[in-house]
Enzyme design. Sequence first.
Site, PDB file in Angstrom:
ATOM      1  N   GLU A   1       0.844  -1.261   0.047  1.00 56.35           N
ATOM      2  CA  GLU A   1      -0.012   0.198  -0.029  1.00 56.35           C
ATOM      3  C   GLU A   1       0.779   1.144  -0.052  1.00 56.35           C
ATOM      4  OE1 GLU A   1      -2.969  -0.237   2.980  1.00 56.35           O
ATOM      5  OE2 GLU A   1      -4.076  -1.998   1.848  1.00 56.35           O
TER       6      GLU A   1
ATOM      7  N   GLU B   1      -5.509  -8.486  -0.603  1.00 54.16           N
ATOM      8  CA  GLU B   1      -6.387  -8.143   0.777  1.00 54.16           C
ATOM      9  C   GLU B   1      -7.729  -7.905   0.267  1.00 54.16           C
ATOM     10  OE1 GLU B   1      -4.823  -5.251   3.581  1.00 54.16           O
ATOM     11  OE2 GLU B   1      -2.563  -5.472   3.056  1.00 54.16           O
TER      12      GLU B   1
HETATM   13  O1  AHR Z   1      -5.130  -6.247   6.809  1.00 56.45           O
HETATM   14  C1  AHR Z   1      -5.022  -4.899   7.758  1.00 56.45           C
HETATM   15  C2  AHR Z   1      -4.297  -3.857   7.056  1.00 56.45           C
HETATM   16  O2  AHR Z   1      -5.083  -3.205   6.019  1.00 56.45           O
HETATM   17  C3  AHR Z   1      -3.149  -3.831   6.581  1.00 56.45           C
HETATM   18  O3  AHR Z   1      -1.821  -3.903   7.350  1.00 56.45           O
HETATM   19  C4  AHR Z   1      -2.781  -2.901   5.273  1.00 56.45           C
HETATM   20  O4  AHR Z   1      -2.082  -3.405   4.264  1.00 56.45           O
HETATM   21  C5  AHR Z   1      -4.403  -2.550   4.910  1.00 56.45           C
HETATM   22  O5  AHR Z   1      -4.592  -1.283   4.960  1.00 56.45           O
END
Ligand code: AHR
Length: 500
Positions: free
Chosen positions: A172, A291
């Site tokens: 990210e 994610e």
């Molecule tokens: O999964 C939780 C968080 O969400 C992770 O650390 C990040 O990559 C995202 O913002």
Amino acid sequence: MKAKMIVDKDFTIGEVDKRIYGSFIEHLGRAVYGGIYEPGHATADEQGFRGDVLEMVKGIDVPIVRYPGGNFVSGYNWEDGIGPVELRPKRLELAWRTIEPNLIGLNEFVDWCRKANTEPMMAVNLGTRGPDEARQIVEYSNHPSGSYWSDLRVQHGYKQPHGIKTWCLGNEMDGPWQIGAKTAVEYGRVAAESAKVMKWVDPSIELVACGSSNLNMPTFPEWERTVLDLSYNEIDYLSLHQYYGNRDKDTANFLAQSMGMDSFINTIIATCDYMQAKKRSKKKIHLSFDEWNVWYHSNDADSHIEPWTVAPPQLEDIYNHEDALLVGSMLISMLKRADRVKMACLAQLVNVIAPIMTETGGAAWKQTIYYPYMHTSIFGRGTVLAPLVSSPKYDAKDYTDVPYLDAVAVHNEEAGEVTVFAVNRHLSESLPLEIDLRSFGDFRITEHIVLEHDDLKAANTKDAPNRVTPHTRGNAAKDNGGIQASLGKASWNVIRVKLA
Ligand code: AHR
């Protein structure tokens, strides 16, 4: 009100890459400490890994697990987690404002993966660090021996290289919350240069570049265009991240959000293909949705956490029945683009926005979202078929023409099986469904699994771990060479067919 699906074995979308059923373990909250690792626990093995958690992970058949972050990775020195445990430093962990004791690191995680029948997907730190550390961790992990970092691994007791195939180039990096956040140009350049030297160390690895942190980022999708322009030849996958919530208590709208995921995926594919054309390249960039989940229940509790403690409970969402329905739809969205989505990670696996919860020193239990994730991972292997779906529709706050039926079918030729995964988004009425299996010849219905509950907010907890569990009393029945079923209101359905 009636829905229909025509499923034909020649209407194919693509082979399921089993890695779309991946997950994620971050050094965050109780995912590692108190999650996969709890040395004092009654089920712990000689390395301190919880046996009850390992069994539940194996129950899903998770093919790949991303590690060690997440936001954590952008401030992480991977060298802190190798060598004798008693010499490892305790660090201030800035992403989640905790103390990181470094009791678990790269080698222990790989050991855990072997025990869980899964593969590691390792992320490198491109926040505070860069190409140099990235190439060194690949050398430590994958080079056989005879160099500084590979010999150090051997000295640490790991004679055989780990052979880690998949690597994420940071996390990210567009997000202002990220340690060492970057502009698209800054990131595109560092990703390309890191990728180049990582592949010089081990040409067999595959690399995932960071796409936008979510589809509401102001730089989406220009971020993707720029990053691809600067790194197209060096990378293999582009990442997508997306979480949803029902903050407005509007379940009809909440369940429609997978339509946003569909268009997110389609936009990223279009951007990748635009860049392929611009580069006159033969290479296609595939998608790693590394994610995804529902995440909002724990937001308020997390704003009151005392900083600088070891493994406090963080992001401990307790999932209810409606969350399981959206998770099912998100899985359907990824299956519908199995031609391009080759990896995905349900974030995360244990305790932190997770399908598996544990009590420190006590039981482990399955959250509601465990079930659609397990069903698709176990039964959704083979070729995804593009069903022609007709369904009654509704309008929600943010989406119009939302089909009540959200469905896809997977043909497992080797096993001689077809499985239909279907969500009925209608909150008060069951949905009659006709499935036309025209090209498959004779068959029998093996089972019709249903996850349903009268209370959309019902959840599994330590004291009531089986409040929301699937049953096999679904009513799918053979009818004139097809199938007739009635999908209960707000239900997740798995209709399994054995071909003759
Ligand atoms: O999964 C939780 C968080 O969400 C992770 O650390 C990040 O990559 C995202 O913002």
